[in-house]
Design a protein around this motif. Structure first.
Motif, mmCIF file in Angstrom:
data_model
loop_
_atom_site.group_PDB
_atom_site.id
_atom_site.type_symbol
_atom_site.label_atom_id
_atom_site.label_comp_id
_atom_site.label_asym_id
_atom_site.label_seq_id
_atom_site.Cartn_x
_atom_site.Cartn_y
_atom_site.Cartn_z
ATOM 1 N N PHE A 20 2.876 -3.976 5.035
ATOM 2 C CA PHE A 20 1.590 -3.301 4.947
ATOM 3 C C PHE A 20 0.931 -3.095 6.302
ATOM 4 O O PHE A 20 -0.162 -2.530 6.378
ATOM 5 C CB PHE A 20 0.658 -4.074 4.011
ATOM 6 N N LEU A 21 1.573 -3.547 7.369
ATOM 7 C CA LEU A 21 1.088 -3.269 8.711
ATOM 8 C C LEU A 21 1.739 -1.978 9.198
ATOM 9 O O LEU A 21 2.871 -1.668 8.831
ATOM 10 C CB LEU A 21 1.443 -4.420 9.663
ATOM 11 N N PRO A 22 1.066 -1.219 10.052
ATOM 12 C CA PRO A 22 1.622 0.067 10.525
ATOM 13 C C PRO A 22 2.668 -0.125 11.616
ATOM 14 O O PRO A 22 2.599 0.483 12.699
ATOM 15 C CB PRO A 22 0.381 0.799 11.046
ATOM 16 N N VAL A 23 3.666 -0.987 11.334
ATOM 17 C CA VAL A 23 4.683 -1.300 12.346
ATOM 18 C C VAL A 23 6.103 -1.097 11.834
ATOM 19 O O VAL A 23 7.062 -1.309 12.575
ATOM 20 C CB VAL A 23 4.523 -2.752 12.851
ATOM 21 N N SER A 24 6.274 -0.714 10.569
ATOM 22 C CA SER A 24 7.558 -0.414 9.938
ATOM 23 C C SER A 24 8.341 -1.662 9.551
ATOM 24 O O SER A 24 9.002 -2.288 10.382
ATOM 25 C CB SER A 24 8.446 0.465 10.827
ATOM 26 N N SER A 25 8.275 -2.013 8.268
ATOM 27 C CA SER A 25 9.053 -3.143 7.763
ATOM 28 C C SER A 25 10.543 -2.832 7.801
ATOM 29 O O SER A 25 11.353 -3.674 8.202
ATOM 30 C CB SER A 25 8.627 -3.483 6.328
ATOM 31 N N THR A 26 10.919 -1.601 7.415
ATOM 32 C CA THR A 26 12.334 -1.227 7.427
ATOM 33 C C THR A 26 12.888 -1.276 8.844
ATOM 34 O O THR A 26 13.999 -1.771 9.081
ATOM 35 C CB THR A 26 12.521 0.192 6.852
ATOM 36 N N GLY A 27 12.116 -0.773 9.794
ATOM 37 C CA GLY A 27 12.553 -0.814 11.185
ATOM 38 C C GLY A 27 12.766 -2.234 11.679
ATOM 39 O O GLY A 27 13.754 -2.526 12.366
ATOM 40 N N HIS A 28 11.850 -3.134 11.323
ATOM 41 C CA HIS A 28 11.994 -4.533 11.750
ATOM 42 C C HIS A 28 13.204 -5.195 11.094
ATOM 43 O O HIS A 28 13.886 -6.008 11.725
ATOM 44 C CB HIS A 28 10.716 -5.315 11.431
ATOM 45 N N ARG A 182 -11.046 1.477 5.904
ATOM 46 C CA ARG A 182 -10.706 0.506 4.868
ATOM 47 C C ARG A 182 -10.092 1.202 3.649
ATOM 48 O O ARG A 182 -9.110 0.725 3.085
ATOM 49 C CB ARG A 182 -11.945 -0.286 4.443
ATOM 50 N N THR A 183 -10.667 2.338 3.260
ATOM 51 C CA THR A 183 -10.134 3.089 2.125
ATOM 52 C C THR A 183 -8.734 3.601 2.428
ATOM 53 O O THR A 183 -7.856 3.577 1.555
ATOM 54 C CB THR A 183 -11.057 4.275 1.788
ATOM 55 N N ALA A 184 -8.497 4.041 3.670
ATOM 56 C CA ALA A 184 -7.169 4.510 4.061
ATOM 57 C C ALA A 184 -6.141 3.389 3.948
ATOM 58 O O ALA A 184 -5.024 3.601 3.451
ATOM 59 C CB ALA A 184 -7.207 5.057 5.487
ATOM 60 N N ARG A 237 -5.155 -9.412 3.263
ATOM 61 C CA ARG A 237 -6.591 -9.614 3.462
ATOM 62 C C ARG A 237 -6.938 -9.663 4.949
ATOM 63 O O ARG A 237 -7.954 -9.115 5.381
ATOM 64 C CB ARG A 237 -7.043 -10.894 2.761
ATOM 65 N N TRP A 238 -6.087 -10.334 5.725
ATOM 66 C CA TRP A 238 -6.299 -10.402 7.178
ATOM 67 C C TRP A 238 -6.287 -9.007 7.785
ATOM 68 O O TRP A 238 -7.113 -8.661 8.622
ATOM 69 C CB TRP A 238 -5.205 -11.270 7.799
ATOM 70 N N PHE A 239 -5.353 -8.176 7.344
ATOM 71 C CA PHE A 239 -5.195 -6.833 7.886
ATOM 72 C C PHE A 239 -6.415 -5.972 7.597
ATOM 73 O O PHE A 239 -6.929 -5.281 8.485
ATOM 74 C CB PHE A 239 -3.933 -6.199 7.294
ATOM 75 N N GLY A 241 -9.481 -6.889 6.999
ATOM 76 C CA GLY A 241 -10.600 -7.351 7.804
ATOM 77 C C GLY A 241 -10.479 -6.936 9.259
ATOM 78 O O GLY A 241 -11.462 -6.549 9.898
ATOM 79 N N LEU A 242 -9.264 -6.994 9.795
ATOM 80 C CA LEU A 242 -9.043 -6.654 11.206
ATOM 81 C C LEU A 242 -9.293 -5.179 11.477
ATOM 82 O O LEU A 242 -10.004 -4.824 12.423
ATOM 83 C CB LEU A 242 -7.608 -7.029 11.607
ATOM 84 N N VAL A 243 -8.706 -4.297 10.649
ATOM 85 C CA VAL A 243 -8.844 -2.868 10.929
ATOM 86 C C VAL A 243 -10.268 -2.388 10.678
ATOM 87 O O VAL A 243 -10.716 -1.414 11.301
ATOM 88 C CB VAL A 243 -7.833 -2.030 10.106
ATOM 89 N N SER A 244 -10.987 -3.057 9.774
ATOM 90 C CA SER A 244 -12.377 -2.671 9.529
ATOM 91 C C SER A 244 -13.227 -2.903 10.774
ATOM 92 O O SER A 244 -14.189 -2.174 11.027
ATOM 93 C CB SER A 244 -12.947 -3.457 8.349
ATOM 94 N N LYS A 245 -12.873 -3.908 11.564
ATOM 95 C CA LYS A 245 -13.660 -4.259 12.747
ATOM 96 C C LYS A 245 -13.086 -3.685 14.038
ATOM 97 O O LYS A 245 -13.827 -3.255 14.922
ATOM 98 C CB LYS A 245 -13.742 -5.786 12.879
ATOM 99 N N HIS A 246 -11.745 -3.691 14.163
ATOM 100 C CA HIS A 246 -11.128 -3.376 15.452
ATOM 101 C C HIS A 246 -10.221 -2.152 15.444
ATOM 102 O O HIS A 246 -9.699 -1.759 16.493
ATOM 103 C CB HIS A 246 -10.322 -4.583 15.945
ATOM 104 N N GLY A 247 -9.992 -1.542 14.289
ATOM 105 C CA GLY A 247 -9.137 -0.372 14.250
ATOM 106 C C GLY A 247 -7.654 -0.717 14.323
ATOM 107 O O GLY A 247 -7.247 -1.870 14.113
ATOM 108 N N PHE A 248 -6.843 0.277 14.674
ATOM 109 C CA PHE A 248 -5.392 0.135 14.615
ATOM 110 C C PHE A 248 -4.727 0.049 15.986
ATOM 111 O O PHE A 248 -3.507 -0.043 16.079
ATOM 112 C CB PHE A 248 -4.794 1.313 13.838
#
Length: 269
Positions: A20-28, A182-184, A237-239, A241-248
């Motif tokens: 769910f992070l914008p870093v690619s699970s398949t790639g990792h 957050r909605t995105a 949940r961590w994600f 909260g983080l993007v709501s405050k600090h973006g991507f």
């Protein structure tokens, strides 16, 4: 502990952390196969099916949302029907294109260099979008117009290239089309349910008859499923909260650094 099960646990952690992070699970997972030296073809279905563990985490964490939508559908509430409509419309492009290009996508899954470059390019794109996007008009999934939802669905298809990131493509596409951060992010979580469920079912239909004879059996898949589920519960949940405050931007820089490191390592090995 047996080395095989250590690998199972590690891959479950990678999946839960990155789905769910914008870093690619398949790639990792592809890069992990190169780093650990295991046969990625043997583990291909394992890597797809354990994604359902991460998907189950979304259902558990957002069960109240799904319950409210379900009750709203029974009561014929317009907002609930728009919520369901938007998920189905956004899922449609990946269902059609993914089925049509399945064999070509599998070829790309064996190309770690593609993953490395996609991580770098994707990181740069995220930084550019973060700076460019100002207007945020839509603050609920049900509020997004159908045309924009369909566009988000097509943008999600970019993630068929390993390393692009399904969640990253969905979130960035939504941001470009005026959806609040957050909605995105939550839209990408919910859209993952039909998308990854469909991918897992397709993989099972194509390769399920071979799993019992493979080195990666149902016991390994069950363990990987549970590990990815638990880790994803903590990450989601961590994600948000983080993007709501600090973006991507932090994830963009991580992608760039990881992609460069992967290229260097792949060139030296």
């Amino acid at each position: 502990m047996d080395l095989h099960y250590l690998t199972v646990i590690l891959l479950g952690i990678v999946e839960g952390l990155t789905e769910f992070l914008p870093v690619s699970s398949t790639g990792h997972l592809i890069l992990a196969s190169e780093l650990l030296g295991y046969d990625s073809a043997t583990w291909a279905m394992f890597n797809v099916v354990i994604q359902l563990g991460a998907i189950l985490a979304v259902v558990v964490l957002y069960w109240r949302t799904f319950w409210a939508v379900g009750m709203g559908l029974l009561r014929r509430e317009p907002v609930s029907w728009r919520f369901l409509r938007n998920l189905l419309i956004a899922f449609l492009p990946s269902a059609v294109i993914g089925l049509a290009l399945h064999d070509y996508i599998e070829i790309l899954l064996g190309a770690p260099q593609v993953v490395a470059w996609a991580l770098i390019v994707g990181g740069i794109v995220i930084l550019l979008i973060e700076r460019a996007v100002k207007e945020q008009r839509f603050h609920g999934i049900a509020d997004i117009p159908m045309v924009r939802v369909l566009a988000i669905g097509f943008i999600q298809c970019l993630a068929m290239v390993p390393g692009v990131s399904r969640s990253g493509a969905t979130i960035m596409g939504a941001l470009m089309l005026g959806v609040e951060r957050r909605t995105a992010a939550e839209f990408s979580f919910f859209l993952a349910i039909p998308t990854m469920l469909g991918a897992s079912v397709l993989e099972l239909l194509k390769k399920g008859d071979r799993i019992t004879s493979a080195a990666v059996g149902w016991d390994s898949i069950a363990l990987g499923f549970v590990v990815s589920f638990i880790v994803a519960l903590l990450v989601i949940r961590w994600f948000v909260g983080l993007v709501s405050k600090h973006g991507f931007a932090p994830f963009a820089w991580y992608r760039i650094i990881a992609g460069i490191a992967a290229l260097i390592w792949l060139g030296w090995r």
